[in-house]
Design an enzyme around this catalytic site. Structure first.
Site, PDB file in Angstrom:
ATOM      1  N   LYS A 177      41.822  38.110  41.607  1.00 53.89           N
ATOM      2  CA  LYS A 177      41.170  37.051  42.370  1.00 53.89           C
ATOM      3  C   LYS A 177      42.130  35.899  42.661  1.00 53.89           C
ATOM      4  O   LYS A 177      42.033  35.256  43.711  1.00 53.89           O
ATOM      5  CB  LYS A 177      39.944  36.550  41.613  1.00 53.89           C
ATOM      6  N   TYR A 187      41.126  41.126  36.404  1.00 54.27           N
ATOM      7  CA  TYR A 187      40.207  40.580  37.411  1.00 54.27           C
ATOM      8  C   TYR A 187      40.641  39.178  37.828  1.00 54.27           C
ATOM      9  O   TYR A 187      40.702  38.865  39.027  1.00 54.27           O
ATOM     10  CB  TYR A 187      38.793  40.564  36.839  1.00 54.27           C
ATOM     11  N   SER A 194      36.555  33.994  42.738  1.00 54.53           N
ATOM     12  CA  SER A 194      35.856  33.766  41.476  1.00 54.53           C
ATOM     13  C   SER A 194      36.426  32.528  40.802  1.00 54.53           C
ATOM     14  O   SER A 194      37.621  32.227  40.939  1.00 54.53           O
ATOM     15  CB  SER A 194      36.023  34.970  40.549  1.00 54.53           C
TER      16      SER A 194
END
Length: 248
Positions: free
Chosen positions: A164, A160, A147
């Site tokens: 990532k 998150y 991401s």
């Protein structure tokens, strides 16, 4: 795309493959002749897409229900793929989740563990299982869907972003571990208009943070995935490719 890519006879395993970017990736590979394994938590959705792909493209497809944050499920998924097709040539670690939190302090431990599990632990296990078999066979390509948040982190999705970022590091580590027969690369998408877009606020729709001034469509990530899966990228491994419309 048909002029440059031909995956006839190849087997592609896509996690998080039943909708959004994953479904677009599955359909694109099938259109280019690949047999496809579609995995996500919702077995019914995977099986429905598998049926659609077989009818539309004339290839073989297998839908598997699996939680991509649990090693037992991942082991079962990989075993089922090899039992059905005998090999996996391309693995796309696409499964992920990016819940928003009010603050780091308000983030529950269970949610933190789930985010880390699906976005980092799952790809670690899936890659280790598949790449180790690829090394013993004809090799292959592994593509991690990371991401842009991994290098442009924001407070509301800190776990998150961290997961990532860890996936980026894992991409490089695995590129060295499984070379030269297996190539491992990552794609860093920006905001794409997938199923989750239905829940976007009007403010998000207006606040487009990219040079191209719009959100991406699922099909616009497909060509990058197929490039990394093909022999056109035979000298590319450990790479991070941004597909984000030019995020500042």
């Amino acid at each position: 795309m048909k002029q440059y890519f031909d995956f006839s006879g190849k087997v592609v395993l896509v996690t998080g493959g039943s909708r959004g970017l994953g479904a677009a990736i599955c359909r694109a590979f099938a259109e280019q002749g690949a047999n496809v394994v579609i995995a996500s938590r919702n077995a019914e959705n995977c099986e429905q897409l598998a049926t659609e792909i077989e009818a539309t493209f004339g290839v073989k497809a297998l839908g598997i229900g699996a939680h991509l944050g649990r090693w037992d499920d991942i082991d079962r998924m990989v075993d089922a793929a090899y039992a059905h097709f005998g090999k996996v040539d391309i693995l796309v670690n696409n499964a992920g989740m990016s819940p928003i939190s009010d603050s780091s302090l308000a983030t529950p431990e269970a949610l933190f563990d789930k985010v880390i599990g699906v976005n980092f632990k799952g790809p670690f296990r899936a890659t280790s299982l598949v790449a180790s078999r690829m090394v013993e066979g004809d090799g292959g390509s592994i593509i991690n869907i990371s991401s842009i948040g991994s290098i442009r982190p924001q407070p509301e999705y800190a776990p998150y972003s961290g997961a990532k970022a860890a996936l980026n590091a894992l991409t490089i580590a695995h590129a060295f571990e499984y070379a030269p027969k297996v190539r491992v690369n990552a794609i860093l998408p920006g905001s794409f208009r997938t199923d989750i877009a239905k829940a976007w606020s009007p403010e998000k729709e207006k606040n487009i943070k990219s040079a191209i001034k719009r959100y991406g469509e699922p099909e616009e990530i497909v060509s990058t995935v197929m490039y990394l899966a093909s022999e056109h990228s035979s000298f590319t491994t450990g790479a991070m490719i941004q597909v984000d419309g030019g995020r500042p």
